[in-house]
Design an enzyme around this catalytic site. Structure first.
Site, PDB file in Angstrom:
ATOM      1  N   HIS A 111      67.637 -35.150 -32.802  1.00  0.00           N
ATOM      2  CA  HIS A 111      66.243 -34.882 -32.286  1.00  0.00           C
ATOM      3  C   HIS A 111      65.179 -34.901 -33.275  1.00  0.00           C
ATOM      4  O   HIS A 111      64.021 -34.921 -32.960  1.00  0.00           O
ATOM      5  CB  HIS A 111      66.141 -33.389 -31.419  1.00  0.00           C
ATOM      6  CG  HIS A 111      66.045 -32.227 -32.228  1.00  0.00           C
ATOM      7  ND1 HIS A 111      67.186 -31.656 -32.706  1.00  0.00           N
ATOM      8  CD2 HIS A 111      64.962 -31.774 -32.845  1.00  0.00           C
ATOM      9  CE1 HIS A 111      66.641 -30.387 -33.415  1.00  0.00           C
ATOM     10  NE2 HIS A 111      65.314 -30.799 -33.571  1.00  0.00           N
ATOM     11  N   ASP A 148      74.166 -32.750 -31.875  1.00  0.00           N
ATOM     12  CA  ASP A 148      72.781 -32.960 -32.496  1.00  0.00           C
ATOM     13  C   ASP A 148      72.801 -33.229 -33.924  1.00  0.00           C
ATOM     14  O   ASP A 148      72.634 -32.496 -34.735  1.00  0.00           O
ATOM     15  CB  ASP A 148      71.935 -31.823 -32.075  1.00  0.00           C
ATOM     16  CG  ASP A 148      70.467 -31.965 -32.592  1.00  0.00           C
ATOM     17  OD1 ASP A 148      70.034 -33.264 -32.726  1.00  0.00           O
ATOM     18  OD2 ASP A 148      69.637 -31.045 -32.685  1.00  0.00           O
ATOM     19  N   SER A 182      64.081 -28.152 -38.423  1.00  0.00           N
ATOM     20  CA  SER A 182      65.394 -28.873 -37.904  1.00  0.00           C
ATOM     21  C   SER A 182      65.625 -29.995 -38.618  1.00  0.00           C
ATOM     22  O   SER A 182      65.100 -30.842 -39.306  1.00  0.00           O
ATOM     23  CB  SER A 182      64.659 -29.625 -36.655  1.00  0.00           C
ATOM     24  OG  SER A 182      65.226 -28.462 -35.446  1.00  0.00           O
TER      25      SER A 182
END
Length: 256
Positions: free
Chosen positions: A65, A108, A202
């Site tokens: 992402h 992810d 992230s």
């Protein structure tokens, strides 16, 4: 290098409880300049995408992402305003994924081939892939340029680091209804709260025993809450896929 004041003003934050795509370390302190040699920063002139980890001279591991257009990959960076002589900038030549990038609950992971190899230096060096999965209770290190306060954002000029632990996966399953016991993820944090990855972190690493065991993926919208640990992609489950891709087998199958 873009000044931090300019960068902060241009950040496009996409906030949801299930995304830490622009998050930083809550409850940490400035990283020692020599301890984050594998940490990379992903952004362009208008958006901070997150972090990543150099795993060899040509490859970076991040979260799916965190992918974005016109993304630049900064290595050897510490202070936004004072880039050191070791700083190197690359772009992605190829990107590989294991799932639909619109969902980050599971799988992810993004593997990036750089447009040209980097040169190892005082502030740039790869981090090893895991030889075995971490056990519950393991001491781990998190790091990133994400916000150091939550829910109000405060972005630092330097990366912050903190220590957390691998927790029972069931704790994250209770905290997040969307997380299943079969997901290829790790649950990590501090049960009482106060220390956590957050917006901007992230894609960055969860380092245990000197190896990248996790990739910062998602968690609660407010970082550092008690009984709301972070969810990290479990890198060990993807090591065969990663090695196959790097070896040139681009048709390698992702773990189910």
């Amino acid at each position: 290098m873009v000044l931090i004041s300019v960068l902060a003003s241009l950040l496009v934050l996409q906030l949801s409880y299930a995304q830490k795509s622009s998050e930083l370390v809550i409850g940490g302190a400035e990283c020692n300049i020599n301890e984050h040699r594998s940490l990379v920063l992903l952004y362009n002139s208008s958006r901070l995408f997150g972090g990543g980890t150099l795993i060899n001279k040509e490859w970076v591991l991040s979260a799916a992402h965190c992918d974005g257009e016109n993304m630049k990959i900064y290595l050897g960076l510490h202070h936004f305003r004072l880039p050191n002589k070791d700083r190197q900038i690359r772009v992605a030549k190829e990107k590989y994924f294991c799932r639909d990038r619109k969902s980050i609950v599971d799988k992810d992971i993004m593997l990036i081939k750089l447009n040209k190899p980097v040169n190892n230096s005082t502030h740039i060096a790869p981090l090893s892939l895991p030889s075995s999965p971490p056990s519950v209770g393991s001491d781990c290190r998190i790091m990133g340029w994400g916000t150091i306060t939550s829910p109000n954002d405060t972005y630092p000029k330097v990366p912050h680091c903190a220590n957390i632990n691998i927790l029972e996966h069931s704790l994250c399953e209770r905290a997040y209804n969307d997380l299943s016991a079969s997901s290829r993820t790790l649950c990590a944090g501090i049960e009482k709260g106060g220390i956590d990855t957050c917006k901007g972190d992230s894609g960055g690493p969860l380092i245990c025993n000197g190896q990248i065991q996790g990739i910062v993926s998602w968690g609660d919208e407010v970082c550092g809450k008690p009984n709301k640990p972070g969810v990290y992609t479990k890198v060990f489950d993807y090591t065969d896929w990663i090695r196959n891709i790097i070896a040139g087998n681009t048709a390698a199958t992702c773990p189910q």
